[in-house]
Design a protein around this motif. Sequence first.
Motif, PDB file in Angstrom:
ATOM      1  N   ARG A   1       0.737  -1.225   0.187  1.00 10.25           N
ATOM      2  CA  ARG A   1       0.049   0.099   0.188  1.00 10.25           C
ATOM      3  C   ARG A   1       0.979   1.309   0.063  1.00 10.25           C
ATOM      4  N   LYS A   2       2.251   1.310   0.598  1.00 13.39           N
ATOM      5  CA  LYS A   2       2.826   2.587   0.703  1.00 13.39           C
ATOM      6  C   LYS A   2       3.531   2.480  -0.495  1.00 13.39           C
ATOM      7  N   LEU A   3       4.374   1.625  -1.580  1.00 13.59           N
ATOM      8  CA  LEU A   3       4.594   1.820  -2.930  1.00 13.59           C
ATOM      9  C   LEU A   3       3.832   2.346  -3.994  1.00 13.59           C
ATOM     10  N   SER A   4       2.456   1.841  -3.089  1.00  8.55           N
ATOM     11  CA  SER A   4       0.611   2.202  -4.384  1.00  8.55           C
ATOM     12  C   SER A   4       1.183   3.242  -4.419  1.00  8.55           C
ATOM     13  N   SER A   5       0.857   3.868  -3.278  1.00  9.11           N
ATOM     14  CA  SER A   5       0.329   5.178  -2.858  1.00  9.11           C
ATOM     15  C   SER A   5       1.862   6.358  -3.391  1.00  9.11           C
ATOM     16  N   ILE A   6       3.156   5.636  -2.919  1.00 11.55           N
ATOM     17  CA  ILE A   6       3.946   6.417  -3.481  1.00 11.55           C
ATOM     18  C   ILE A   6       3.927   6.704  -4.977  1.00 11.55           C
ATOM     19  N   LEU A   7       4.102   5.585  -5.721  1.00 11.67           N
ATOM     20  CA  LEU A   7       3.946   5.638  -7.352  1.00 11.67           C
ATOM     21  C   LEU A   7       2.745   6.450  -7.878  1.00 11.67           C
ATOM     22  N   ALA A   8       1.222   6.275  -6.506  1.00  9.51           N
ATOM     23  CA  ALA A   8       0.742   6.846  -7.446  1.00  9.51           C
ATOM     24  C   ALA A   8       0.795   8.943  -7.139  1.00  9.51           C
ATOM     25  N   MET A   9       1.201   9.643  -6.222  1.00  9.95           N
ATOM     26  CA  MET A   9       1.866  10.494  -6.277  1.00  9.95           C
ATOM     27  C   MET A   9       2.909  10.377  -7.365  1.00  9.95           C
ATOM     28  N   GLY A  10       4.379   9.757  -7.586  1.00 10.97           N
ATOM     29  CA  GLY A  10       4.842   9.541  -8.738  1.00 10.97           C
ATOM     30  C   GLY A  10       4.743  10.055  -9.992  1.00 10.97           C
ATOM     31  N   PHE A  11       3.360   8.971  -9.689  1.00  6.77           N
ATOM     32  CA  PHE A  11       2.822   9.357 -11.483  1.00  6.77           C
ATOM     33  C   PHE A  11       2.174  10.696 -11.948  1.00  6.77           C
TER      34      PHE A  11
END
Length: 187
Positions: free
Chosen positions: A92-102
């Motif tokens: 979940r942390k990784l997916s949150s960071i990837l969404a913000m990065g995207f």
Amino acid sequence: GILIFYFSWFISSRELEAVIIAGGQVVNEALNNIIKNIIKEPRPASIGSSFQKDTIRSAYGMPSAHSQFMGFFVMYWSLKVVLHWRGLSNARKLSSILAMGFTTVMVAVSRIYLGYHTAFQVCVGVALGGFFGSMYYMAVGIVRYMGLIDWVLGWPFCKRLWVKDSFNTNSLSLHDEYEAWMHRYSQ
């Protein structure tokens, strides 16, 4: 949209964290304007020299303010997610960071696509924003450690507005918070 979110978050919850982060974003914007006026690199030729002329904003292009804003946002929140939110799984942390990065990449690409900045101006903007975001995260941690946040929360003005800092001390996940609410509600 992000600043509107911070304002709405503060009004609805009275969380000081919303003011802290919004304050960092505003300081980041001011630094961007100062840096632009020091470097004085023009925007791409397609925009022309009259863009934002005679306004409070700088007409220069280096670094991109939108990209710097997003770099600050993604770095501050990524550090918050990784170092503070213990209730989330690593996925979940990784997916949150990837969404913000995207989202950050899409903003940066849009600045190039619309012709407001060069790729280099955008890259420098994201990098500076990320640097300022990480430095601001550290500075806020030091201020908290020194007890200055608690001191501010003790001001009569803050007490009258019911300002609190529970977001920083409450590392519950949304699921844990919901379960706690359900437990209180069912009694």
